[in-house]
Each structure stands twice: as C-alpha cells, then as structure tokens.
Design an enzyme around this catalytic site. Structure first.
Site, PDB file in Angstrom:
ATOM      1  N   LYS A  31      18.812  -0.007  22.304  1.00  0.00           N
ATOM      2  CA  LYS A  31      20.100   0.324  22.901  1.00  0.00           C
ATOM      3  C   LYS A  31      20.822  -0.924  23.394  1.00  0.00           C
ATOM      4  O   LYS A  31      21.997  -1.136  23.116  1.00  0.00           O
ATOM      5  CB  LYS A  31      19.884   1.319  24.040  1.00  0.00           C
ATOM      6  CG  LYS A  31      21.164   1.875  24.656  1.00  0.00           C
ATOM      7  CD  LYS A  31      20.827   2.986  25.643  1.00  0.00           C
ATOM      8  CE  LYS A  31      22.089   3.593  26.229  1.00  0.00           C
ATOM      9  NZ  LYS A  31      21.773   4.718  27.134  1.00  0.00           N
ATOM     10  N   HIS A  35     -11.748  22.163  17.820  1.00  0.00           N
ATOM     11  CA  HIS A  35     -13.069  21.529  17.811  1.00  0.00           C
ATOM     12  C   HIS A  35     -13.121  20.341  18.767  1.00  0.00           C
ATOM     13  O   HIS A  35     -13.992  19.479  18.631  1.00  0.00           O
ATOM     14  CB  HIS A  35     -13.423  21.101  16.384  1.00  0.00           C
ATOM     15  CG  HIS A  35     -13.500  22.251  15.434  1.00  0.00           C
ATOM     16  ND1 HIS A  35     -14.651  22.983  15.250  1.00  0.00           N
ATOM     17  CD2 HIS A  35     -12.546  22.828  14.648  1.00  0.00           C
ATOM     18  CE1 HIS A  35     -14.412  23.953  14.366  1.00  0.00           C
ATOM     19  NE2 HIS A  35     -13.149  23.882  13.997  1.00  0.00           N
TER      20      HIS A  35
END
Length: 550
Positions: free
Chosen positions: A206, A384
C-alpha cells in the site's frame, strides 16, 4: 453514557444463558421438526444451516433485538455511503465501493470515487488480457509464464487464497507464486526455479514502505539483474499495486504499470482493488469481475435483508452468543474442500486484525470479550488431528463447516465421501456417542455447536459472496461491540519497534530491555563472526521471502 453490558437486552441474554445452560441442541430438534427450515437460508449460491447451534427461539429473538438496538443500521449506511467510520485514522471504509456495480455516484470528500475505481478496473482488464494472451512480453520477447506476487498480510493472503481456491480456472500457461515471509530461504527457493526472461513480479504494498515486502522486492530485483543479462529491462518485469506511485517509480517500475488504490482501502479488504491483480491474471478479468459480482450480491443482501433473515448478521450474532455468553475463546474454520485450504488463514487475519481490540471507538476499555482466536484447516485432515479435542476435550469451540456441492468430473466418489464425512462430523459433534451411555467415561458428550455453509459450486462468483459474507459478519460484531474494526495499531507497533531495532542496533541497543539487549548481542555476534558484510543490518537488503506455488 451507554454501556453495552448494562443494557436491558444484554442482561436478558445473560439470564437466558443461565436458563438454557443445560439445554441440548438435539432436544431443540425434537421439540420443533421445522427447526432446520427455520434456521437455514440461501443467498445466491450460498446456503447456511445454523440449526445445530445452541440457540433457542428465545435466545435468537434477543440476539436479533441486540442487533436492532445497536448502531448497526446507521454504521452500515455510513460505510456504504463513504462517511468516516474509521475514526482513529479519520478515513472512510469503502472496500464495498470497489465492488459497487450500481450506476450512481459515490461521494467521498465531495468527489465521486466511482470514475477512479472504473479506470483502475479498466487498467487491470487491459493488463491482465495482455499478459494472458502473450501480448505482454519480457525483455527478450518471450511471453510471461511465471507471476510472483510480493506482499504480506492483506497484500498476500487474499490473492493467495483466491488463486488457490480457483486453481481449476487458472490460465494453463501461467504459474503463480506468493512471496510474503521475510525468511530468505523461501524466496531463494522460488527464484531458483524461475527464468528471469519469462517472470513477472508484482510488488504489492500500500505505502511502498513495508519492510518485509521491500526486502523481498529488492532481492528479486537484484536476482533479475544478475541473471537476465545486460539487456534486461526491469520495467518489463516489475509492476506495482500501491498508493505510492513515486516510490514505485523510483524502484524502477514504469508509471503506467503502477496500479493505484486508495487510503480508504484497508489491507485485509484490498483484494477487490488492484491488490487483486494476481487473481485477474490467474482466472481472467471476467472471472475477477464475477468475484466482484458475487460480493456485490452479498452487499445488497446485507443492506436490504431484515435482521432475522440477514446471513452476515445472523452469523455475527451467533458468534456473539458464543464469545460473550458461552465462554468461547476460539472459532474453528473447517473447509471440506482442498481448494479452500488457505481460507482459514485469510479469515484469521480478517477477523483477528479487525476485532482484536480492547478499547471502544472512544478509547475506553471494554468490559467484555471481543474478537475470537480464528484457526482451522481442511476437514478431512482435521478429523485425524485436532477433532479429538473438539469432540472430547475441555474446550468449547464453535465450528464453521464449509463445502462446495459440485464434484470434479470423475471424482464423484471422492466428493461424496468428503461431504458425508463432513455431515457425519457435524452430527457427531451435536449428538455425541451413540453407544456407551452417560456413565461411560470414554463417551463423547456431544452438544458441540456448528454451522454449515454450502456453496452450490466453487466458482469465482460464489467465492466472492463467501468472502463478503465474512467481511460483513466481522463488521457487525465490531459495531455491536462498539469497536473500530478498521485500524490495527498492534500491527503498527510491531513495525515501529522492528524499525527502531534496525536503526539503533549498534549505538543505542542499551535503550532496550535486558532480554532484547542480550538477544541482539547474540544476533550481532553471529553475523559479525560469519563475515556478513552488513554486520547483521537488516536494512541492507538481505535475501528474504516466502512462497508457495498456486
């Protein structure tokens, strides 16, 4: 002076929390066979089911009352109309203007910003089409084959996530890389497999002053000049998305290749601006505009739908119920779609940088919890890994399940297994163990909350709507908590201290605490003993970066 926790509605919600503390979500379904119909809704290609949340009809009614009694209607109108709502930085907040498809003007400080936005869109269109068609060539006439986006935070996470999510829409002859980390090993890994003659760099910053991005950009520029030969033209291989045109041109970027945006675009909301240029290059300008169209559709829903049927508002209110009344500290984002594996990281910044605040808009300390810790990963992997804690641990963790319904051709069996796994997990979190009985110490207690978001298909339009949905959810929570969701002083503090340490590394290191002084001495000693010519000065442009290929 208004105090949120002393309001009648807030105190009523506290009472309802005590009254419903022993309720079970499955009993709500038993009592009301139409609960799913009542607590689900569709907006375009997105379907939300929030019926598995621990929210009774009375609680939902009070949450809606909380929103209706807040400044939401006023602040929402102010945001969309360009009023200053980022009060600490004295700026409007107009990422919604970047995706505005209406025909009317939008005035900011007496000036219609829509012509500028449309000019930038046209610049993005022309450039992306030139690169994708092969008309834009490198210094020796070859077409571009690799695009490297150099940015960090909002200048990386949004485009990175979107390009990965929409990988199947990507141009077949273009590869995309995202460099963000200041760790030099990563950018070296990226550059080592690229050809400077066919590589385009996008420097996304920016202000064109972000330390990490500039270190990476200068390393890339040096690599390019060292490897491309004496005829190399930096201007043919480096472009910028920045508000600081002068600094970008000083770097060597041609004026016409600086894609500007505006101070009223926050970094984590900037993918709709020229920061989204990698998306347009990857999926084409039409795909980029389809994302904008999906976001605009969600904007219009957010503006016009009543509270009780407003998807972002409902998600925000359920989050407030969890955070402020149920004691939740975190929010899990669990996409059952590998293409969305970067979405939790994107939403982490969006939420935590926006609402990680402890003072209200007047600078007064708040006496209630604000933004949650947002985390997550893809669901089939999570099953998992961390799902054990969610099922049976002591933490109270609300979950957003996200999936797309349409399978890839030839992968129908995989996709069916994926979706049924997600539905099974959502059911198991609510129901708990089906066997063993309440006396079994190894049973899962259930009554764990979740919402399910289904996309008809993972398209640019639906992804745009999904991102806008979460943007507005975060905004609504910020309004109700009366905090400014659009500044980030904690981020600025870290940048400032890093700059001070770099500038005062030798002569004034004693100005820091003993721990920092000791660690600096170790760092300084290592660089001096290894013969580093900079003496360990980070401002010298040491290699830096971080990337993964999309």
């Amino acid at each position: 002076m208004f105090q949120l926790t002393r309001s009648v509605t807030w105190q009523a919600l506290q009472g309802l929390q005590q009254q419903t503390a022993d309720d079970r979500i499955r009993d709500y379904f038993a009592a009301d066979p139409k609960r799913f119909e009542k607590m689900s809704l569709r907006v375009g290609g997105l379907f939300l089911d929030y019926s598995k949340q621990p929210v009774s009809e009375a609680v939902l009614a009070k949450l809606i009352e909380l929103a209706d009694h807040s400044a939401l209607v006023q602040r929402r109108a102010q945001m969309f109309s360009g009023d200053i709502i980022n009060v600490t930085e004295n700026r409007p907040v107009l990422h919604t203007a970047l995706r505005n498809l209406g025909e009317g003007p939008l005035m900011v400080d007496g000036q219609d910003v829509m012509p500028e936005i449309q000019r930038t869109r046209e610049q993005i269109r022309a450039f992306s089409e030139a690169v994708r068609s092969g008309a834009w060539t490198g210094f020796d006439g070859q077409r571009i084959r690799d695009v490297v986006n150099i940015g960090i935070g909002g200048s990386d996470l949004g485009p990175n996530m979107a390009c990965r999510a929409l990988l199947k829409h990507r141009h077949p002859e273009l590869n995309f890389h995202f460099v963000s980390n200041v760790d030099g090993a990563h950018i070296q890994k990226v550059l080592s497999r690229l050809d400077p003659a066919t590589t385009l760099f996008i420097v996304s910053t920016k202000t064109f002053s972000t330390q990490e991005t500039l270190l990476n950009a200068h390393t890339a520029r040096r690599w390019f000049l060292d490897n491309a030969g004496p005829e190399a033209d930096v201007g043919a291989h480096f472009i910028a998305a920045s508000t600081n045109k002068a600094a970008a041109m000083e770097f060597g970027i041609r004026e016409e290749n600086v894609f500007e945006f505006w101070a009223w675009v926050g970094g984590r909301y900037s993918m709709w601006s020229s920061i989204g240029l990698p998306i347009a290059l990857a999926i084409g300008f039409e795909g980029f505009m389809a994302m904008i169209e999906g976001a605009y559709e969600m904007d219009q829903h957010f503006l016009s739908a009543p509270t009780a049927a407003n998807m972002p508002v409902l998600m925000a209110l359920i989050g407030i119920w969890h955070i402020n009344f149920q004691g939740a500290e975190t929010q899990a984002i669990v996409p059952y779609d590998q293409a969305l594996h970067q979405l939790p990281a994107f939403l982490q910044q969006l939420d935590m940088e926006s609402n990680g605040k402890s003072v209200d808009i007047f600078g007064r300390p708040v006496d209630y919890k604000t933004g949650p810790i947002v985390w997550g990963q893809t669901g089939s992997n999570g099953q998992h890994a961390f799902f054990q804690l969610l099922h049976q641990g002591t933490r109270y963790v609300p979950i957003d399940f996200i999936a797309s319904l349409k399978p890839e051709p030839g992968m129908e069996d995989h996709h069916f297994a994926l979706l049924t796994n997600m539905l099974a997990q959502a059911n198991a979190f609510m129901e708990g163990s089906a066997e063993g009985g309440e006396l079994d110490p190894y049973s899962c207690p259930g009554n764990r909350p979740s919402s399910t978001l289904l996309l008809d298909e993972l398209t640019p339009k639906n992804l745009g709507a999904l991102i806008a949905l979460y943007e507005h959810k975060v905004f609504v929570q910020g309004v109700i908590w009366n905090i400014n969701s659009f500044d980030q002083w904690g981020v600025q503090l870290g940048k400032r201290i890093a700059g001070e340490i770099s500038e005062r590394l030798d002569a004034h290191s004693q100005d820091f605490d003993a721990s920092t002084q000791g660690l600096l001495a170790l760092v300084r000693g290592h660089f001096v003993s290894s013969g580093d010519p900079s003496g360990g000065d980070p401002s010298s442009g040491d290699p830096s970066g971080g990337e993964e290929k999309a």
